[in-house]
Design an enzyme around this catalytic site. Structure first.
Site, PDB file in Angstrom:
ATOM      1  N   ASN A   1      41.083  60.197  27.030  1.00  0.00           N
ATOM      2  CA  ASN A   1      41.901  59.242  26.769  1.00  0.00           C
ATOM      3  C   ASN A   1      41.850  58.118  27.725  1.00  0.00           C
ATOM      4  O   ASN A   1      41.719  58.480  28.796  1.00  0.00           O
ATOM      5  CB  ASN A   1      43.276  59.582  26.676  1.00  0.00           C
ATOM      6  CG  ASN A   1      44.258  58.605  26.797  1.00  0.00           C
ATOM      7  OD1 ASN A   1      44.664  57.882  25.969  1.00  0.00           O
ATOM      8  ND2 ASN A   1      44.956  58.115  28.165  1.00  0.00           N
ATOM      9  N   GLU A   2      41.850  56.879  27.213  1.00  0.00           N
ATOM     10  CA  GLU A   2      41.623  55.686  27.978  1.00  0.00           C
ATOM     11  C   GLU A   2      40.447  56.052  29.300  1.00  0.00           C
ATOM     12  O   GLU A   2      40.628  55.877  30.187  1.00  0.00           O
ATOM     13  CB  GLU A   2      42.803  55.252  28.593  1.00  0.00           C
ATOM     14  CG  GLU A   2      43.772  54.666  27.531  1.00  0.00           C
ATOM     15  CD  GLU A   2      44.882  53.825  28.032  1.00  0.00           C
ATOM     16  OE1 GLU A   2      45.172  53.719  29.223  1.00  0.00           O
ATOM     17  OE2 GLU A   2      45.474  53.144  27.190  1.00  0.00           O
TER      18      GLU A   2
ATOM     19  N   TYR B   1      49.200  47.378  23.380  1.00  0.00           N
ATOM     20  CA  TYR B   1      50.467  47.411  23.500  1.00  0.00           C
ATOM     21  C   TYR B   1      51.177  45.774  23.582  1.00  0.00           C
ATOM     22  O   TYR B   1      50.346  44.778  23.899  1.00  0.00           O
ATOM     23  CB  TYR B   1      50.767  47.613  24.992  1.00  0.00           C
ATOM     24  CG  TYR B   1      51.020  49.095  24.819  1.00  0.00           C
ATOM     25  CD1 TYR B   1      51.966  50.142  24.588  1.00  0.00           C
ATOM     26  CD2 TYR B   1      49.874  49.963  25.444  1.00  0.00           C
ATOM     27  CE1 TYR B   1      51.962  51.298  24.366  1.00  0.00           C
ATOM     28  CE2 TYR B   1      49.683  51.519  25.457  1.00  0.00           C
ATOM     29  CZ  TYR B   1      50.842  52.223  25.039  1.00  0.00           C
ATOM     30  OH  TYR B   1      50.691  53.484  24.826  1.00  0.00           O
TER      31      TYR B   1
ATOM     32  N   GLU C   1      47.546  54.611  20.134  1.00  0.00           N
ATOM     33  CA  GLU C   1      48.664  54.112  21.260  1.00  0.00           C
ATOM     34  C   GLU C   1      49.159  52.575  20.855  1.00  0.00           C
ATOM     35  O   GLU C   1      48.149  51.636  20.948  1.00  0.00           O
ATOM     36  CB  GLU C   1      48.379  54.145  22.644  1.00  0.00           C
ATOM     37  CG  GLU C   1      48.341  55.631  23.103  1.00  0.00           C
ATOM     38  CD  GLU C   1      48.302  55.769  24.596  1.00  0.00           C
ATOM     39  OE1 GLU C   1      48.660  54.863  25.204  1.00  0.00           O
ATOM     40  OE2 GLU C   1      47.672  56.643  25.022  1.00  0.00           O
TER      41      GLU C   1
HETATM   42  O1  AHR Z   1      51.864  55.277  27.053  1.00  0.00           O
HETATM   43  C1  AHR Z   1      51.780  55.123  28.275  1.00  0.00           C
HETATM   44  C2  AHR Z   1      50.394  55.096  28.668  1.00  0.00           C
HETATM   45  O2  AHR Z   1      49.724  53.863  28.372  1.00  0.00           O
HETATM   46  C3  AHR Z   1      49.499  56.104  28.255  1.00  0.00           C
HETATM   47  O3  AHR Z   1      49.664  57.378  29.094  1.00  0.00           O
HETATM   48  C4  AHR Z   1      48.202  55.765  28.560  1.00  0.00           C
HETATM   49  O4  AHR Z   1      47.232  55.879  27.667  1.00  0.00           O
HETATM   50  C5  AHR Z   1      48.572  54.225  28.385  1.00  0.00           C
HETATM   51  O5  AHR Z   1      48.002  53.345  29.341  1.00  0.00           O
END
Ligand code: AHR
Length: 510
Positions: A191-192, A258, A314
């Site tokens: 992840n990331e 996001y 995400e």
């Molecule tokens: O959702 C919070 C965080 O955001 C997650 O753990 C990460 O993958 C992202 O940076």
């Protein structure tokens, strides 16, 4: 300053203009993609009160529970129809060692959740608790594997523990109370990996992915769908390198986006905001359209047949934490503005149904843009929950193309923002659902849905709207935001005229 002034003037002019839009519904268009139900996916991370208190209270809790899972949450999720649930992180995943979360609870070691507030994690929610939850709520598990601080052997054995019928891992699983293997399709390889998942370069990660993926086997009829850890929003180079170096060895590549004001300084309050900030957040959320398109364009170069999927695993709003709560726990409230972000985003995801095969909103409970908030034995369904419930009619439905012209304006920070967003699909039993979002705070809009060839019948409507755009549902209070029946439409011949109130989300079923 000039930019802001002209944006505000543009907005004022648009608000004065009459709002009448015709939406042509091309219901007979052939070869349209299916809107993968996984676009309505969720994400559960060991972060703040997502797992502990949100999902899991343990079987001995006084809070009503089903084998340790909150009963109120399970019931709410069953109504929501969660198609896929990603776990255990997030950043947490790359520090998670699955062997710590199996076997008798009293023997499970403690760990420090260093990404999220340094909270001590007792590992009482582990592999069995996650997979049993997925069975309970009828959802597909999506496992996020540890690449950053784990080993190839560790991840390979986790897959074997979960899915193999025989061998030492299966024996261990049976000793821990589960004879039959679980089904596991989605496996995230890290992840990331460019950040909290190991600070890697895309070139280094690509090689590592190939190595990890080689040893994650398909056991006893279980077929894995492997997901490479993808880019953060505007990092197009990451996608380019992974597409060229990994290619068909991955089934999907992820993307994170996001809706956040900025990564440094204040992210703004989730509940206290003005009109400018409302439009800025919405405009940032719809920018995901351009971001997805750019990643898709790169993917098209290396994979014109669209064999590799894009997974937005995400997404969601990210504001300052609620005052007085642990800054590392990312607990935020959820208003009608969040509902707008959810609906506008889902409408966009539908338009990308050909390549975008999954999206997981962060996170399912008590963190960021959650469906559910809990406080001790109380539960609140957020405005975002209501959007996901209203929209679940689009899961696995066939996309219907629409043509309409939505006027645009510039948000105060200069991002383009549509004044209207509409999406439509036809589900397996032939019903058409049209979802309409009017994000404008002061403008009612009239929409004519033109079905061209037939007369729409048995139309039913539902609306989500609140008195104030920053209304939210709170503990111990009557819900301020809840869906209601909607009758503001008239069907005539092959058209439906809909009066869409300002700041509202409507679903029509016909
Ligand atoms: O959702 C919070 C965080 O955001 C997650 O753990 C990460 O993958 C992202 O940076």
């Amino acid at each position: 300053m000039k930019k802001i002034t002209s944006a505000l003037i543009g907005l004022a002019i648009s608000l004065l203009a009459s709002a009448q839009t015709t939406v042509k519904v091309h219901d007979t268009a052939e070869d349209q993609p299916v809107i993968a139900k996984e676009i309505y996916g969720q994400f559960a991370e060991h972060l703040g009160r997502c797992i502990y208190g949100g999902i899991w209270v343990g079987p001995d809790s006084e809070i009503p529970n089903i084998d340790g899972y909150r009963k109120d949450l399970v019931e709410a999720l069953q109504v929501l129809k969660v198609p896929v649930l990603r776990w255990p992180g997030g950043c947490f995943a790359d520090e998670y060692h699955w062997r710590d979360g199996i076997g008798p609870k009293e023997d499970r070691p403690m760990m420090i959740n260093s990404n999220w507030g340094g909270t001590v994690e007792d590992n009482s929610f582990g592999t069995h608790e996650f997979f049993n939850l997925c069975e309970l709520i009828g959802t597909e598990p999506y496992l996020s594997g540890n690449v950053g601080s784990g080993t190839v052997e560790e991840l390979a054995k986790w897959v074997e523990y979960i899915t193999a019928k025989g061998g030492t891992m299966a024996q261990l699983r049976e000793k821990n109370g589960r004879k039959e293997p679980w089904h596991l399709k989605y496996l995230g390889v890290g992840n990331e990996s460019w950040g909290c998942g190991g600070s890697m370069t895309p070139e280094f990660y690509s090689d590592l992915y190939r190595r990890y993926a080689t040893y994650c086997r398909n056991f006893d009829g279980n077929t894995l769908y492997k997901v490479a850890s993808g880019a953060s929003d505007y990092d197009y180079n990451w996608t380019k390198v992974l597409m060229s170096k990994i290619g068909q060895q991955m089934h999907g590549i992820s993307l994170h986006y996001y809706t956040v004001k900025g990564w440094t300084g204040s992210k703004g309050s989730a509940t206290v905001f003005d009109t400018d900030s409302y439009y800025d957040i919405l405009a940032k959320s719809v920018e995901v359209d351009e971001v997805i398109t750019k990643h898709e364009t790169i993917m098209d170069v290396y994979d014109p047949e669209k064999k590799i999927d894009l997974l937005l695993d995400e997404w969601g709003t990210w504001f300052d934490v609620e005052p007085g709560t642990n800054p590392g726990h990312l607990y935020q409230q959820n208003t009608m503005r969040d509902a707008m972000v959810a609906a506008l985003s889902l409408n966009i995801f539908h338009n990308h149904a050909e390549r975008l095969k999954m999206a997981n909103i962060a996170q399912i409970v008590n963190v960021l843009q959650s469906m559910i908030l809990t406080k001790d034995d109380q539960i609140v369904l957020t405005p975002t929950y209501h959007v996901f419930r209203m929209y679940n009619v689009h899961q696995d439905a066939t996309y219907i193309p629409l043509t309409y012209k939505a006027e645009e304006f510039l948000s105060p920070s200069g991002r383009p923002m549509p004044q209207l967003s509409v999406t439509a699909s036809r589900n397996a039993d032939g019903r058409i659902n049209v979802s309409i979002v009017n994000p404008m705070l002061d403008k009612e809009q009239t929409i004519t849905l033109d079905f061209e060839e037939y007369k729409p019948e048995n139309v039913k409507g539902e609306i989500l709207k609140s008195k104030n755009i920053n209304d939210y549902n709170d503990f111990g209070k009557a819900p301020a935001v809840a869906p209601a029946q909607f009758d503001g439409f008239k069907a005539k011949k092959d058209q439906i005229a809909v009066t869409v109130p300002a700041a509202s989300i409507i679903n029509l079923t016909l």
